[in-house]
Scaffold this motif. Structure first.
Motif, PDB file in Angstrom:
ATOM      1  N   HIS A  35      -2.859 -21.310 -41.710  1.00 43.17           N
ATOM      2  CA  HIS A  35      -2.428 -20.883 -43.042  1.00 43.17           C
ATOM      3  C   HIS A  35      -1.576 -21.964 -43.712  1.00 43.17           C
ATOM      4  O   HIS A  35      -1.714 -22.229 -44.915  1.00 43.17           O
ATOM      5  CB  HIS A  35      -1.647 -19.575 -42.953  1.00 43.17           C
ATOM      6  N   ALA A  38      -3.868 -24.805 -44.814  1.00 42.35           N
ATOM      7  CA  ALA A  38      -4.629 -24.427 -46.002  1.00 42.35           C
ATOM      8  C   ALA A  38      -3.786 -24.607 -47.264  1.00 42.35           C
ATOM      9  O   ALA A  38      -4.266 -25.106 -48.296  1.00 42.35           O
ATOM     10  CB  ALA A  38      -5.112 -22.981 -45.887  1.00 42.35           C
ATOM     11  N   ASP A  42      -4.376 -27.626 -49.929  1.00 44.28           N
ATOM     12  CA  ASP A  42      -4.942 -26.973 -51.108  1.00 44.28           C
ATOM     13  C   ASP A  42      -6.408 -26.593 -50.898  1.00 44.28           C
ATOM     14  O   ASP A  42      -7.304 -26.982 -51.649  1.00 44.28           O
ATOM     15  CB  ASP A  42      -4.805 -27.878 -52.330  1.00 44.28           C
ATOM     16  N   THR A  43      -6.660 -25.822 -49.856  1.00 42.70           N
ATOM     17  CA  THR A  43      -8.013 -25.387 -49.558  1.00 42.70           C
ATOM     18  C   THR A  43      -7.980 -23.957 -49.058  1.00 42.70           C
ATOM     19  O   THR A  43      -6.908 -23.376 -48.849  1.00 42.70           O
ATOM     20  CB  THR A  43      -8.675 -26.317 -48.517  1.00 42.70           C
ATOM     21  N   SER A  44      -9.155 -23.364 -48.857  1.00 39.09           N
ATOM     22  CA  SER A  44      -9.232 -21.973 -48.422  1.00 39.09           C
ATOM     23  C   SER A  44      -9.081 -21.868 -46.909  1.00 39.09           C
ATOM     24  O   SER A  44      -9.297 -22.843 -46.172  1.00 39.09           O
ATOM     25  CB  SER A  44     -10.579 -21.367 -48.839  1.00 39.09           C
ATOM     26  N   VAL A  45      -8.728 -20.678 -46.444  1.00 39.49           N
ATOM     27  CA  VAL A  45      -8.616 -20.432 -45.004  1.00 39.49           C
ATOM     28  C   VAL A  45      -9.981 -20.593 -44.342  1.00 39.49           C
ATOM     29  O   VAL A  45     -10.089 -21.081 -43.209  1.00 39.49           O
ATOM     30  CB  VAL A  45      -8.043 -19.021 -44.745  1.00 39.49           C
ATOM     31  N   THR A  46     -11.056 -20.204 -45.033  1.00 35.49           N
ATOM     32  CA  THR A  46     -12.401 -20.355 -44.486  1.00 35.49           C
ATOM     33  C   THR A  46     -12.719 -21.815 -44.216  1.00 35.49           C
ATOM     34  O   THR A  46     -13.297 -22.161 -43.171  1.00 35.49           O
ATOM     35  CB  THR A  46     -13.443 -19.777 -45.469  1.00 35.49           C
ATOM     36  N   THR A  47     -12.330 -22.694 -45.134  1.00 35.70           N
ATOM     37  CA  THR A  47     -12.577 -24.130 -44.935  1.00 35.70           C
ATOM     38  C   THR A  47     -11.669 -24.705 -43.858  1.00 35.70           C
ATOM     39  O   THR A  47     -12.122 -25.464 -42.989  1.00 35.70           O
ATOM     40  CB  THR A  47     -12.344 -24.898 -46.253  1.00 35.70           C
ATOM     41  N   THR A 222     -14.651 -15.075 -37.825  1.00 34.52           N
ATOM     42  CA  THR A 222     -14.196 -15.171 -39.209  1.00 34.52           C
ATOM     43  C   THR A 222     -14.905 -14.163 -40.105  1.00 34.52           C
ATOM     44  O   THR A 222     -14.337 -13.702 -41.095  1.00 34.52           O
ATOM     45  CB  THR A 222     -14.421 -16.594 -39.752  1.00 34.52           C
TER      46      THR A 222
END
Length: 476
Positions: A35, A38, A42-47, A222
């Motif tokens: 977290h 992320a 500056d990216t999503s948790v999925t990435t 996920t």
């Protein structure tokens, strides 16, 4: 089987463990940082999940190559190469400029780590020539016992007080010290040129097979379910490739990995039990920090601190169990250990936000003792009665079984927790369901432990001398 360990073997184990600690800690430190990463990148948790997934996939691809690399280059050269690759990946990850570069450097780390983990076990057990395996495994198991416990704690402390980049920079001293020690104190062993041709067909089947299975399991965790195409397709494809590899390896004289070793009870039973120990250890390691943060409202650092008692229990088991594995055998100790793990998980299935933290800490110590008791004898069981050249193949089989078991256990418990959360009003109730499933997995492992070999007479363990210069042993 009451011999004392040769001092040279002990020093060999300790020297290799210095480098291996970087790999084991790195694998678990990142678990508490996704977290934060992320947000910082500056990216999503999925990435950002690919920071972990990419590492594990590279690890899975590299593990089978360790057998060929050992034969082609020798233990000392391969160890130093793998540790150097891991060092390069660690420095790169600490200097990463965006999420894509961080994922790329984590893949480099995974390649080095995947070569190192089975190689460490192989070199230590070969140096011991089959003697005093129970005592020896107290050293071999040390990184595996400490990593999942201290890794999240170190990660939480770094995230609280330092930049996230230090999560990867902390590996550098371990790697440098490990390289210097190996260069100075380990003999240069001669490679086995007669068996060193790379099995390209086997590699094309087994490496993508492991990769796809791990990818499917990571996606299951996920996506919170196994019914998604991004889970079913890679999982089914990976299993198909692994089945094809098994058929191919059974027909080939010198395959990349000797699948035929699974015909030996010691290797087959050890692999099966290690698969379910992955459920008990790594699956529950997913639940524990989430429980403390989600139900009891702690910070990531406090959640890491709450896992320390389990590490204390694991260390206590190291002093008690190691000296008794040779005496009582893997079956009795592993069975008792899994019973302890199951019993010590039950309090978490009954706890709520008001349950005493000290009481839960006590049960964490007990649970850690059980996990430590399980790890050591099951690792020993996988090498009973093997020839020297079979040891690297057993290392790959047992390491892969534990890795896939850990990924599978994490994915299954993530799915169970997500489903329970959707059907229960309180977070505590959802975690109760997941912890009961964890207890059930430990119970399955209890039954499988009956398959492990019992106490072995001295004649059952190979103690053949090995010609000078062929093993990586400590210089006198």
């Amino acid at each position: 089987m009451d011999e004392k360990l040769d001092s040279g073997v002990v020093r060999t184990a300790l020297i290799l463990i210095v480098g291996a600690m970087a790999v084991v800690f790195d694998t678990t430190i990142v678990s508490v940082a996704l977290h934060t990463l992320a947000a910082k990148l500056d990216t999503s948790v999925t990435t950002i999940q690919w920071v972990t997934t990419g590492y594990l996939l590279a690890l899975g691809i590299a593990v089978p190559l360790s057998t060929w690399g050992l034969q082609r280059f020798g233990g000392k050269r391969l160890w130093m190469f793998a540790l150097s690759v891991f060092l390069l990946g660690s420095v790169g990850a600490s200097l990463a400029w965006n999420v894509d570069s961080l994922i790329g450097w984590r893949v480099v780390q995974g390649i080095g780590g995947g070569l190192m983990l089975p190689l460490m076990t192989t070199l230590i057990f070969q140096a011991a020539h089959g003697r005093s395996l129970g005592r020896l495994v107290t050293y071999v198991a040390l990184p595996a016992l400490l990593g999942p416990i201290l890794g999240p704690l170190i990660g939480g402390a770094i995230l609280t007080h330092l930049s996230w980049r230090f999560m990867f920079a902390v590996n550098v001293p371990f790697c440098v010290a490990g390289l210097l020690l190996v260069q100075r104190y380990l003999h240069l062993d001669a490679p086995d040129r007669t068996r060193a041709r790379l099995d390209v067909v086997g590699l094309v089947l087994v490496a993508p097979g492991i990769l796809l299975v791990l990818l499917g399991l990571a996606n299951a965790g996920t996506a919170a379910g196994f019914a998604h195409p991004d889970v079913v397709v890679p999982l089914a494809s990976g299993i198909a490739l692994l089945v094809a590899f098994i058929g191919y390896a059974l027909r080939k004289s010198h395959p990349l990995v000797e699948i035929g070793l699974l015909a030996k009870r010691s290797v087959a039973s050890s692999s099966a039990v290690l698969f379910f120990s992955g459920f008990s250890l790594y699956g529950a390691m997913l639940l524990m920090p989430l429980y403390y943060q989600g139900v009891r409202g702690t910070t990531s650092l406090t959640a890491g601190l709450m896992l320390v008692p389990q590490g204390v229990g694991a260390l206590l088991s190291r002093t008690v169990v190691g000296s008794n594995v040779d005496r009582f055998g893997a079956r009795v100790i592993a069975l008792a250990g899994f019973l302890v793990v199951a019993a010590a998980t039950v309090p978490f299935a009954l706890a709520d936000s008001h349950t005493s933290a000290w009481l839960l800490a006590f049960w964490m110590v007990v649970r850690g003792f059980g996990l430590g008791a399980v790890t050591m004898p099951v690792m020993v069981a996988g090498y009973i009665g093997l020839e020297k050249q079979q040891i690297p193949h057993s290392s790959v089989l047992t390491r892969t079984a534990q890795q896939i078991g850990g990924s599978f256990g994490t994915a299954v418990l993530a799915v169970i927790l997500a489903a329970a959360t959707a059907h229960h009003e309180s977070a505590a109730s959802a975690f109760h369901v997941a912890f009961w499933w964890s207890v059930a997995f430990s119970a399955v492992a209890v039954v499988l432990s009956l398959w492990l070999p019992g106490a072995q007479p001295a004649s059952a363990v190979r103690t053949d001398p090995v010609p000078a210069g062929r093993d990586a042993v400590v210089r006198s």
